[in-house]
Scaffold this active site. Sequence first.
Site, PDB file in Angstrom:
ATOM      1  CG  ASP A  37      -2.479  -3.679  -0.696  1.00 48.84           C
ATOM      2  OD1 ASP A  37      -3.206  -3.818   0.303  1.00 48.84           O
ATOM      3  OD2 ASP A  37      -2.151  -2.566  -1.147  1.00 48.84           O
TER       4      ASP A  37
ATOM      5  CB  CYS B 249      -0.901   0.002   1.234  1.00 46.20           C
ATOM      6  SG  CYS B 249      -1.854   1.535   1.422  1.00 46.20           S
TER       7      CYS B 249
ATOM      8  CG  HIS C  56      -5.708  -2.638  -4.946  1.00 48.34           C
ATOM      9  ND1 HIS C  56      -4.594  -2.960  -4.222  1.00 48.34           N
ATOM     10  CD2 HIS C  56      -6.737  -2.727  -4.086  1.00 48.34           C
ATOM     11  CE1 HIS C  56      -4.929  -3.232  -2.975  1.00 48.34           C
ATOM     12  NE2 HIS C  56      -6.242  -3.090  -2.859  1.00 48.34           N
ATOM     13  CD  GLU C  57      -7.720   1.342  -7.993  1.00 44.62           C
ATOM     14  OE1 GLU C  57      -8.843   1.358  -7.468  1.00 44.62           O
ATOM     15  OE2 GLU C  57      -6.668   1.487  -7.326  1.00 44.62           O
TER      16      GLU C  57
ATOM     17  CB  VAL D  40       5.869 -12.618 -21.897  1.00 43.58           C
ATOM     18  CG1 VAL D  40       4.916 -13.604 -21.247  1.00 43.58           C
ATOM     19  CG2 VAL D  40       6.740 -11.958 -20.842  1.00 43.58           C
ATOM     20  CD  GLU D  41      12.008 -16.569 -19.891  1.00 43.92           C
ATOM     21  OE1 GLU D  41      11.757 -17.717 -19.468  1.00 43.92           O
ATOM     22  OE2 GLU D  41      12.339 -15.620 -19.144  1.00 43.92           O
ATOM     23  CB  SER D  42       7.199 -18.223 -18.323  1.00 46.11           C
ATOM     24  OG  SER D  42       8.155 -19.255 -18.396  1.00 46.11           O
TER      25      SER D  42
END
Length: 154
Positions: free
Chosen positions: A59, A52, A93-94, A74-76
């Site tokens: 969070d 937060c 969060h957003e 994307v390479e994981s």
Amino acid sequence: MTAETYAGLTQLGHASPRPASPDEAILEAVPNPQAGHPYLVRFTCPEFTSLCPVTGQPDFAHLVIDYVPDRLLVESKSLKLYLHAFRGHAGFHEACTVGIARRLVEVLAPVWLRIGGYWYPRGGIPIDVFYQTGPAPEGVWLPDQGVPPYRGRG
């Protein structure tokens, strides 16, 4: 694909410490061996954490990232390290959810991408954040993200 295809990767096959921040994290991409054949790729991160920005308290979220790749995947391992970099990152969060989506779009230029950020309650209120780049491509199977709405202890 040959070994030379993956020669430029800096994290896969190497010891890679967690990046200090999402901005410092390196997201790597590899060629899509099925380019031209639309399909969905899903990454699920049920234990995502960030901080937060006001209180510094942790969070927690369950992230589901779906994308239809174009030329790149994307390479994981790099994605995992990128997501882990948020453990010390302060962001609402957003900002975290949409920021992850925008960074993936920047690196991959996918045909389509969506993310569901299902955040666990703080102060009794769960916050779910959803983002997508536009309408889903026709003909691609888009399963439900499979995360039920938060129901508390009942």
